[in-house]
Design a protein around this motif. Structure first.
Motif, short mmCIF file in Angstrom:
data_model
loop_
_atom_site.label_atom_id
_atom_site.label_comp_id
_atom_site.label_asym_id
_atom_site.label_seq_id
_atom_site.Cartn_x
_atom_site.Cartn_y
_atom_site.Cartn_z
N ASP A 389 0.82 -1.21 0.00
CA ASP A 389 0.00 0.00 0.00
C ASP A 389 0.85 1.26 0.00
O ASP A 389 0.50 2.26 -0.63
N SER A 390 2.00 1.23 0.71
CA SER A 390 2.84 2.43 0.76
C SER A 390 3.42 2.76 -0.61
O SER A 390 3.59 3.92 -0.96
N ALA A 391 3.73 1.71 -1.41
CA ALA A 391 4.24 1.94 -2.76
C ALA A 391 3.13 2.48 -3.66
O ALA A 391 3.37 3.36 -4.49
N ARG A 392 1.90 1.98 -3.49
CA ARG A 392 0.80 2.45 -4.34
C ARG A 392 0.55 3.94 -4.17
O ARG A 392 0.12 4.63 -5.10
N ARG A 393 0.86 4.46 -2.97
CA ARG A 393 0.59 5.88 -2.72
C ARG A 393 1.52 6.79 -3.51
O ARG A 393 1.19 7.94 -3.76
N VAL A 394 2.69 6.30 -3.91
CA VAL A 394 3.63 7.15 -4.64
C VAL A 394 3.71 6.79 -6.12
O VAL A 394 4.40 7.45 -6.88
N LEU A 395 2.99 5.75 -6.54
CA LEU A 395 2.99 5.39 -7.96
C LEU A 395 2.15 6.40 -8.73
O LEU A 395 1.18 6.96 -8.22
N PRO A 396 2.51 6.65 -10.00
CA PRO A 396 1.69 7.55 -10.81
C PRO A 396 0.33 6.94 -11.11
O PRO A 396 0.10 5.75 -10.92
N ALA A 397 -0.59 7.78 -11.57
CA ALA A 397 -1.89 7.27 -11.96
C ALA A 397 -1.72 6.20 -13.04
O ALA A 397 -0.89 6.34 -13.94
N ASP A 398 -2.50 5.13 -12.94
CA ASP A 398 -2.32 3.99 -13.84
C ASP A 398 -2.74 4.37 -15.26
O ASP A 398 -3.92 4.50 -15.57
N THR A 399 -1.74 4.57 -16.12
CA THR A 399 -2.01 4.87 -17.53
C THR A 399 -1.37 3.80 -18.41
O THR A 399 -0.96 4.08 -19.53
N GLY A 400 -1.27 2.59 -17.88
CA GLY A 400 -0.71 1.51 -18.68
C GLY A 400 0.79 1.37 -18.54
O GLY A 400 1.43 0.75 -19.40
N TYR A 401 1.37 1.93 -17.49
CA TYR A 401 2.82 1.79 -17.29
C TYR A 401 3.16 0.34 -16.95
O TYR A 401 2.30 -0.46 -16.59
N GLN A 402 4.45 0.02 -17.06
CA GLN A 402 4.91 -1.32 -16.76
C GLN A 402 6.06 -1.26 -15.76
O GLN A 402 6.69 -0.22 -15.58
N PHE A 403 6.32 -2.40 -15.11
CA PHE A 403 7.44 -2.52 -14.18
C PHE A 403 8.59 -3.23 -14.87
O PHE A 403 8.40 -4.23 -15.56
N VAL A 404 9.81 -2.72 -14.65
CA VAL A 404 11.01 -3.30 -15.25
C VAL A 404 12.00 -3.65 -14.14
O VAL A 404 12.33 -2.80 -13.29
N VAL A 405 12.47 -4.90 -14.12
CA VAL A 405 13.51 -5.32 -13.19
C VAL A 405 14.86 -4.91 -13.73
O VAL A 405 15.15 -5.09 -14.93
N GLN A 406 15.71 -4.35 -12.87
CA GLN A 406 17.08 -4.01 -13.23
C GLN A 406 18.04 -4.74 -12.29
O GLN A 406 17.90 -4.63 -11.06
N MET A 407 18.98 -5.50 -12.85
CA MET A 407 20.01 -6.15 -12.05
C MET A 407 21.29 -5.34 -12.21
O MET A 407 21.82 -5.18 -13.32
N VAL A 408 21.80 -4.83 -11.10
CA VAL A 408 22.89 -3.85 -11.12
C VAL A 408 24.13 -4.44 -10.46
O VAL A 408 24.06 -5.00 -9.35
N SER A 409 25.27 -4.30 -11.14
CA SER A 409 26.56 -4.71 -10.60
C SER A 409 27.56 -3.60 -10.85
O SER A 409 27.69 -3.12 -11.98
N ASN A 410 28.26 -3.18 -9.79
CA ASN A 410 29.24 -2.09 -9.90
C ASN A 410 28.61 -0.86 -10.55
O ASN A 410 29.20 -0.22 -11.44
N LYS A 411 27.39 -0.52 -10.10
CA LYS A 411 26.65 0.67 -10.55
C LYS A 411 26.26 0.63 -12.01
O LYS A 411 25.86 1.64 -12.58
N GLU A 412 26.36 -0.53 -12.63
CA GLU A 412 25.99 -0.68 -14.04
C GLU A 412 24.86 -1.68 -14.17
O GLU A 412 24.88 -2.75 -13.54
N ILE A 413 23.85 -1.34 -14.97
CA ILE A 413 22.73 -2.25 -15.20
C ILE A 413 23.20 -3.36 -16.15
O ILE A 413 23.48 -3.11 -17.32
#
Length: 485
Positions: A389-413
């Protein structure tokens, strides 16, 4: 004989006594007590803290021990801001402020030293050392707090200036100094105290010149889309810091050409020109699966004919078709894209003259043998996403956005992908430690997009949620990762 024996015994006794006395005379340094870890204690200040009808040009602080100032010009923040920086001096147990400006009437002023005041011996700082006075008959007491993060990583940033402007024009952040200034702590939290009721614009700047104005293309900015209407204490005014791309207000000037000093013909030595050579960039001598082979030249090229390059697969060395393109703008690195088969051997044949450098020198013929890595050389990551619920409060209004996973090593995706139906799986992950981030991809392009303040349309940067637990990927392992935003 008895006399000689008696004298010899007396001599031994004298020597023994001298030896004992010399040992007793060794100087042993006294043992020290516990290390002083306490900061200096304020014993008094004139005029007193929280004074009303303040009009003094000098403030003197008295402490219980000798004190010194550490980078006070950088750390001292006066709110509301002054045109002329006060002079701050330390002498023995006292610190003195000399105020050079005329203070505004009916205004509460805060002198925040941060951790600039320290004791001389152990340099223990006084944290958040402040002095507050009012030129009127009362102290302003409103507070405003929030948190600042770096938008691209979702992580907090410290020592960033957060600023309030009474001038509500969009350009105020570039044309004038702010009315109030606060600095973020290591957690990204900032706090304004002793504020006057009113309506403000709020910005944050990460800059090197400390002029509190958005004037350089290298500076990072954060802003709120809404005005701050301050009639009571406010909290959770959160900001996301970003760097604008291609800010047209501040075009970068081309660097001036560097002229070399002429050398006499007698001192000139003909430089030996290196031969044009190519090499394959491999990981531990093998090609990474799912990645392009990087062909690296020691000199920048003027021409290259990829149709003459021959890639052969397997022990039969059957020729295969591949894609070829530049890897960067150096004209030295090129990528050869192919769907490598696990553990298969390959041969890359570079014929004579297939490439030339900028001086017209042709490449010599070469053959590079290598093999692709096996599936057992990699791990697998399986991510499951739930949204609190805390994340939903800061998410933008749902306009069809998607979630992307990023795996980061040494500050590089290193790896990224779109979450489908709450899950994402990635194989062929190189062993190592990775941080996980989740990007709220509002435009659906699969990458993080920065914000814009001066460029139109104005927009906030995309939101990134950092997942603090580091995951360790090992060869031939499958690692499940449960992410709850």
């Amino acid at each position: 004989m008895n006399l000689n024996l008696r004298g010899w015994i007396c001599s031994l006794i004298v020597l023994a006594i001298c030896s004992c006395l010399s040992q007793c005379a060794n100087i042993v340094p006294p043992g020290g007590g516990p290390r002083d870890t306490l900061p200096p204690r304020l014993m008094g200040v004139a005029p007193k803290d929280s004074s009303l009808n303040f009009s003094s040009k000098q403030v003197v602080f008295r402490f219980n021990e000798y004190v010194e100032l550490d980078n006070v010009i950088e750390k001292l923040i006066v709110s509301p801001t002054l045109k002329r920086t006060p002079t701050i001096t330390a002498k023995l147990r006292t610190i003195t402020i000399e105020i050079k400006d005329s203070l505004q009437p009916n205004t509460t002023y805060t002198f925040n030293f941060g951790d600039a005041v320290k004791d001389v011996n152990e340099r223990n700082p006084i944290e958040d050392f402040q002095y507050v006075v009012s030129t009127g008959t009362y102290l302003d007491s409103l507070q405003l707090t929030g948190k600042l993060i770096t938008a691209e990583t979702g992580l907090p940033d410290s020592n960033v200036a957060v600023m309030l402007y009474a001038n509500l024009e969009d350009s105020a952040v570039s044309k004038e100094k702010p009315l109030y200034v606060a600095k973020t702590k290591g957690s990204g939290i900032y706090r304004f105290k002793n504020l006057k009721p009113g309506t403000y614009r709020i910005f944050a700047l990460k800059e090197e010149d400390r002029d509190f104005q958005y004037t350089q293309p290298t500076e990072l900015i954060a802003y709120s889309d809404s005005l701050v209407h301050l009639t009571e204490n406010l909290s959770d005014i959160n900001l996301a810091l970003f760097k604008e791309r291609d800010t047209v207000l501040y075009p970068e000037e081309p660097p001036e050409p560097v002229e070399e000093e002429p050398r006499s013909a007698a001192n000139k030595k003909p430089a030996r020109k290196p031969k044009l050579q190519a090499s394959a960039v491999l990981s531990s001598g093998k090609q990474e699966l799912g990645d392009s082979l990087v062909l690296q030249f020691n000199l920048p090229l003027s021409t290259i004919d990829s149709s003459r390059i021959l890639l052969q697969e397997d022990t039969t060395f059957k020729p295969v078709t591949f894609a070829f393109h530049r890897a960067d703008t150096t004209a030295k690195n090129f990528k050869l894209a192919y769907d490598w088969k696990p553990s298969k051997p390959y041969r890359l044949i570079l014929p004579e003259g297939f490439a030339t450098d900028t001086s017209g020198q042709a490449a010599k013929a070469d053959t590079i043998d290598f093999a692709a890595k096996g599936l057992d050389d990699y791990g697998i990551v399986k991510v499951k996403l739930t949204i609190g619920d805390s994340a939903r409060r800061v998410l933008p209004a749902d306009t069809g956005y998607q979630f992307v996973v990023q795996m980061v090593s040494n500050k590089e995706i290193k790896y990224s992908g779109v979450i489908r139906n709450g899950a994402w799986e990635r194989g062929l992950v190189q062993p190592g430690e990775y941080e996980i981030r989740v990007l709220v991809d509002t435009d659906g392009n699969g990458i993080w997009d920065t914000g814009a303040y001066y460029r139109k349309p104005r927009r906030q940067p995309e939101i990134v949620f950092p997942i603090r637990d580091v995951i360790n990927i090992k060869k031939n392992w499958t690692v499940p990762v449960n992410v709850n935003l």
